[in-house]
Each structure stands twice: as structure tokens, then as C-alpha cells.
Design an enzyme around this catalytic site. Structure first.
Site, PDB file in Angstrom:
ATOM      1  N   ASN A  91     -26.618 -24.115 150.623  1.00 59.88           N
ATOM      2  CA  ASN A  91     -26.418 -23.069 151.619  1.00 59.88           C
ATOM      3  C   ASN A  91     -25.217 -23.323 152.523  1.00 59.88           C
ATOM      4  OD1 ASN A  91     -27.399 -20.757 153.348  1.00 59.88           O
ATOM      5  ND2 ASN A  91     -27.569 -22.417 154.832  1.00 59.88           N
ATOM      6  N   TYR A 152     -12.910 -17.346 152.757  1.00 64.09           N
ATOM      7  CA  TYR A 152     -14.366 -17.360 152.651  1.00 64.09           C
ATOM      8  C   TYR A 152     -14.823 -16.523 151.457  1.00 64.09           C
ATOM      9  CZ  TYR A 152     -19.210 -16.166 153.932  1.00 64.09           C
ATOM     10  OH  TYR A 152     -20.572 -15.947 153.936  1.00 64.09           O
ATOM     11  N   LYS A 156     -16.742 -17.892 148.075  1.00 65.27           N
ATOM     12  CA  LYS A 156     -18.052 -17.394 147.688  1.00 65.27           C
ATOM     13  C   LYS A 156     -18.006 -16.738 146.297  1.00 65.27           C
ATOM     14  CE  LYS A 156     -20.505 -18.678 151.238  1.00 65.27           C
ATOM     15  NZ  LYS A 156     -21.432 -19.826 151.074  1.00 65.27           N
TER      16      LYS A 156
END
Length: 252
Positions: A91, A152, A156
Site C-alpha cells: 500500500n 504518481y 501506479k
């Protein structure tokens, strides 16, 4: 539908707050032994205390998930303290919105490589575990263009691709690998709570893109993670599950 994890050993990397915290608490509530790590000692200790309240074996350690050697040390310690690992939840995020080299280094080093490194060292333990599973937490920013957060979003997107590669590589070993891609999730101290105060125009534009008229909660993400780790998902692997309330859909 009752999901039970008694006797199972769960690692949640990046779990002192927000989505990770809710995932760890949900597993503990379902009976699992849970280990968490994060960089911030105070928030980590507070979350550990919440997990311990469920009465199951609990482990926590400060770990900088941008550093390979710390990840290796943490996973080895978890396996020793809990007697093995059955479920790994990756996570971690650097939370970077910076398009500089430093921002890219942070996003790739934490959002992507922490998942790669933790998986690499956890797999030997998972192979000896019960119904082993890896769940990577990506983002809707990895599925669609992310103009505000290019590093980011790219990191991802790489997590999403890596998930499917992991699933293919590990399927014959009995390890399932799936990915959850949350939409905009709001919680105390989180980025969307701050934006509601600091950048209401952005917050309201994102809110307007949600058919439900609200942002998601960490608990709603945790529910999907538990399903993917449970026996109800035994025939589910290599899947990318968006948890976003239909964010971005436009009605007539």
C-alpha cells in the site's frame, strides 16, 4: 457474507493512516494476525494499539519503504514474529505531486519499487503459507491521464502492469495477485481533506465527477481488499478492481 481470517498472517506495508490503516484494522477485526509498517513512529504506534485491541497477534516496525535493505529486514522480522506470511498488501505511496526528478524518484522508489521489493522477499514465505495472496494498491491515476500528478500516475500504472505480470509468474505456485485502484478517497488528515480547505475549486470539481455526490472512504477500499484475499476470490487473479463509486461517469 462473513469473511474470516483467523489463523492467517497479514502484512500491510504502509499502514499507519488512511487506506492502509483501514485495511489492517479490517483484517484484524476478521481475526488475522497483522503486521504493519510505516515511516512515522507515532502514527504507527497509535495504529498498532488499535489493531491490538482485537486480541490477535500484532507486529509493527518503522520502515522506510524507499530503502531495499529496510524492506528486507522488515519482511524477515515479520515472518519470524508471526511464524510466516499468508497475505501481503503493498500500500505504500510517496504521495508525490512533483514533476521534478526528485518527485519521479520518490514515486518510482516507493509507489512501484517498494511493491517489487516487498513481494520479492515475501514470496518464499508466501509459498509456505495458507492460500497465499498479494494485493497491490494502485490508483485511478494509474488507469487514466494524471495531469496534476504525472509521476504518481505513471508509478501506479506500472504497479498495475506489474500486478498482472506477478499473477502470471506466480499462478502455478498457487499465489494469487490482484490490484485495487481507488478513486478519490477522503479521510482525516488526508490529501482530499486538505484540498477541501486549501483548493475548494479542485475539490468541488472532483466531487462533481462522482455520481454518488461524495468521495470514497478508506473502509470501502478495505472491504474489497478483504474480499480479494478471501476464499470467495479463490478463482480471481490478475484483476484490477476500481473502487471509485463510478467516479468520472457521466449520466444523461
Amino acid at each position: 457474507m462473513l469473511i474470516e481470517f483467523s489463523g492467517r498472517r497479514v502484512v500491510v506495508a504502509g499502514a499507519s493512516r488512511g487506506i492502509g490503516r483501514s485495511i489492517a484494522l479490517a483484517f484484524a477485526k476478521a481475526g488475522a494476525a497483522v503486521s504493519i509498517c510505516a515511516r512515522g513512529a507515532d502514527a504507527l504506534a497509535a495504529t498498532r494499539a488499535e489493531i491490538e485491541a482485537f486480541g490477535n497477534p500484532t507486529h509493527a516496525a518503522v520502515c522506510d519503504l524507499s530503502r531495499r535493505e529496510e524492506i528486507e529486514r522488515y519482511i524477515a522480522d515479520v515472518a519470524e514474529k508471526l511464524g510466516g506470511i499468508d497475505i501481503l498488501v503493498n500500500n505504500a505511496t510517496a504521495g508525490s505531486s512533483d514533476d521534478s526528478d526528485a518527485g519521479w524518484d520518490a514515486s518510482l522508489g516507493v509507489d512501484l519499487l517498494a511493491a517489487v521489493r516487498a513481494s520479492r522477499v515475501a514470496v518464499p514465505h508466501l509459498l509456505r503459507g495458507t492460500a497465499p495472496s498479494i494485493i497491490n494498491i494502485a490508483s485511478g491515476s494509474g488507469l487514466n491521464p494524471s495531469v496534476r500528478t504525472p509521476a504518481y500516475g505513471a508509478a501506479k500504472a506500472a504497479v498495475i502492469h506489474y500486478t498482472r505480470t506477478q499473477a502470471a509468474a506466480l499462478a502455478r505456485s498457487g499465489i494469487r495477485v490482484n490490484c485495487v485502484a481507488p478513486g478519490s478517497i477522503e479521510f482525516p488528515g488526508g490529501s482530499w481533506e486538505r484540498r477541501r480547505a486549501d483548493d475548494p475549486a479542485l475539490y468541488n470539481s472532483v466531487l462533481a465527477a462522482s455520481p454518488a455526490g461524495r468521495l470514497g472512504t478508506p473502509e470501502e477500499v478495505a472491504d474489497v481488499v478483504l474480499f480479494l484475499a478471501s476464499p470467495f476470490a479463490n478463482w480471481v487473479t490478475a484483476q484490477i478492481i476500481s473502487v471509485n463509486g463510478g467516479q468520472g461517469l457521466r449520466g444523461a
